[in-house]
Scaffold this motif. Structure first.
Motif, PDB file in Angstrom:
ATOM      1  N   PRO A  96     -26.667   9.280  -7.263  1.00  0.00           N
ATOM      2  CA  PRO A  96     -28.038   9.250  -6.729  1.00  0.00           C
ATOM      3  C   PRO A  96     -28.616   7.845  -6.565  1.00  0.00           C
ATOM      4  O   PRO A  96     -29.292   7.565  -5.576  1.00  0.00           O
ATOM      5  CB  PRO A  96     -28.841  10.063  -7.745  1.00  0.00           C
ATOM      6  CG  PRO A  96     -27.837  10.928  -8.436  1.00  0.00           C
ATOM      7  CD  PRO A  96     -26.541  10.184  -8.405  1.00  0.00           C
ATOM      8  N   GLU A  97     -28.342   6.944  -7.517  1.00  0.00           N
ATOM      9  CA  GLU A  97     -28.916   5.596  -7.432  1.00  0.00           C
ATOM     10  C   GLU A  97     -28.385   4.812  -6.227  1.00  0.00           C
ATOM     11  O   GLU A  97     -29.079   3.973  -5.660  1.00  0.00           O
ATOM     12  CB  GLU A  97     -28.721   4.799  -8.730  1.00  0.00           C
ATOM     13  CG  GLU A  97     -27.286   4.550  -9.128  1.00  0.00           C
ATOM     14  CD  GLU A  97     -26.620   5.663  -9.929  1.00  0.00           C
ATOM     15  OE1 GLU A  97     -25.523   5.413 -10.458  1.00  0.00           O
ATOM     16  OE2 GLU A  97     -27.177   6.777 -10.024  1.00  0.00           O
TER      17      GLU A  97
ATOM     18  N   HIS B 264     -25.948  -2.033  -3.423  1.00  0.00           N
ATOM     19  CA  HIS B 264     -25.184  -0.938  -2.810  1.00  0.00           C
ATOM     20  C   HIS B 264     -24.405  -1.538  -1.655  1.00  0.00           C
ATOM     21  O   HIS B 264     -24.988  -1.988  -0.674  1.00  0.00           O
ATOM     22  CB  HIS B 264     -26.127   0.159  -2.318  1.00  0.00           C
ATOM     23  CG  HIS B 264     -25.408   1.311  -1.670  1.00  0.00           C
ATOM     24  ND1 HIS B 264     -26.078   2.355  -1.094  1.00  0.00           N
ATOM     25  CD2 HIS B 264     -24.084   1.597  -1.505  1.00  0.00           C
ATOM     26  CE1 HIS B 264     -25.201   3.220  -0.598  1.00  0.00           C
ATOM     27  NE2 HIS B 264     -23.989   2.775  -0.835  1.00  0.00           N
TER      28      HIS B 264
ATOM     29  N   ALA C  58     -29.764   6.489  -2.821  1.00  0.00           N
ATOM     30  CA  ALA C  58     -31.189   6.223  -2.581  1.00  0.00           C
ATOM     31  C   ALA C  58     -31.447   4.891  -1.892  1.00  0.00           C
ATOM     32  O   ALA C  58     -32.574   4.622  -1.463  1.00  0.00           O
ATOM     33  CB  ALA C  58     -31.955   6.273  -3.908  1.00  0.00           C
ATOM     34  N   THR C  59     -30.406   4.045  -1.772  1.00  0.00           N
ATOM     35  CA  THR C  59     -30.602   2.730  -1.139  1.00  0.00           C
ATOM     36  C   THR C  59     -29.611   2.552  -0.007  1.00  0.00           C
ATOM     37  O   THR C  59     -28.480   3.039  -0.078  1.00  0.00           O
ATOM     38  CB  THR C  59     -30.424   1.587  -2.161  1.00  0.00           C
ATOM     39  OG1 THR C  59     -29.100   1.644  -2.695  1.00  0.00           O
ATOM     40  CG2 THR C  59     -31.422   1.679  -3.300  1.00  0.00           C
TER      41      THR C  59
END
Length: 193
Positions: free
Chosen positions: A178-179, A20, A182-183
Motif C-alpha cells: 500500500p505505501e 517509489h 499510494a505514490t
C-alpha cells in the motif's frame, strides 16, 4: 572493502535513494542505488573496481582477456574493471533492441571475457549481453557487478561475483504494498519502459 564500506560510498555520493522507483527490470522498489552517481567520482569508481577485482578468485583474474559491459549502466565500472585487471574494456549496446558490438570493438574467437555490470536485479541484461559475446565467439568466464539485488537467486550460466548483495524487496506491478501503491513511481534508470 566490507558491505558497509560499499554502502558508505553510495551514501557519500548521495546514490542510495528512498521512495517509489520503477526499476529497468520492470519491478518496483522503495530503494534505488544510482550507480551513475557513485561512479561519477573517478577516485571512488577506481576504489570500487579494485575492491570488486579483489573479490574475484585469483585463478579467474589471471584468465581474463577482456572486460565487456552492457551500455549504459555498465560503462564506467566496466572501464574501471579493465584498468584494475589491466585488460581492455569494451561494451555492447542496443541500437535496435538487441545487444551487439559496435564502434570497431571486436572479440576474438575463444577470448575469455569478464562480463561487468553495475547492478543486477533479474539477470536479464546480463543474459542478453552474454549471448551477444558468445555470438562473437567469446567465452564469458564470469559475471561481476557492484550490486547484486537478486536475493541470491541468479543463474546466468557462469560464476557470479558481486561486490555487495542487497536484499531490498522488489515487487511486480500487481503486488505493490500500500505505501508504494499510494505514490507515483519514479524511473531513475537509463532504459525507457
Amino acid at each position: 572493502m566490507t558491505d558497509e564500506d560499499v554502502l558508505s560510498e553510495f551514501r557519500a555520493a548521495g546514490a542510495l535513494l528512498e521512495g517509489h522507483f520503477l526499476l529497468s527490470s520492470g519491478r518496483h522498489s522503495a530503494h534505488y542505488l544510482q550507480c551513475a552517481r557513485v561512479l561519477m567520482n573517478p577516485d571512488r569508481a577506481g576504489r570500487l573496481a579494485v575492491a570488486l577485482a579483489a573479490r574475484l578468485p585469483r585463478d579467474l583474474r589471471g584468465k581474463i582477456d577482456k572486460v565487456v559491459s552492457p551500455a549504459m549502466g555498465g560503462l564506467i565500472i566496466g572501464h574501471e574493471m579493465g584498468r584494475a585487471l589491466q585488460v581492455d574494456a569494451v561494451f555492447v549496446e542496443r541500437p535496435t533492441g538487441t545487444f551487439e558490438l559496435r564502434r570497431g570493438f571486436t572479440i576474438e574467437p575463444g577470448e575469455k571475457i569478464l562480463m561487468v555490470e553495475d547492478v543486477v536485479t533479474t539477470g536479464l541484461s546480463s543474459r542478453e549481453a552474454i549471448k551477444a559475446v558468445e555470438a562473437e565467439g567469446g567465452k564469458v568466464v564470469a559475471l561481476a557487478c557492484l550490486v547484486d539485488r537478486t536475493g541470491g537467486d541468479l543463474d546466468v550460466g557462469v560464476p557470479f561475483h558481486p561486490l555487495v548483495s542487497l536484499n531490498f524487496p522488489t515487487y511486480a506491478e500487481d503486488e505493490l504494498p500500500p505505501e508504494l501503491a499510494a505514490t507515483p513511481a519514479v524511473k531513475p534508470g537509463s532504459r525507457k519502459a
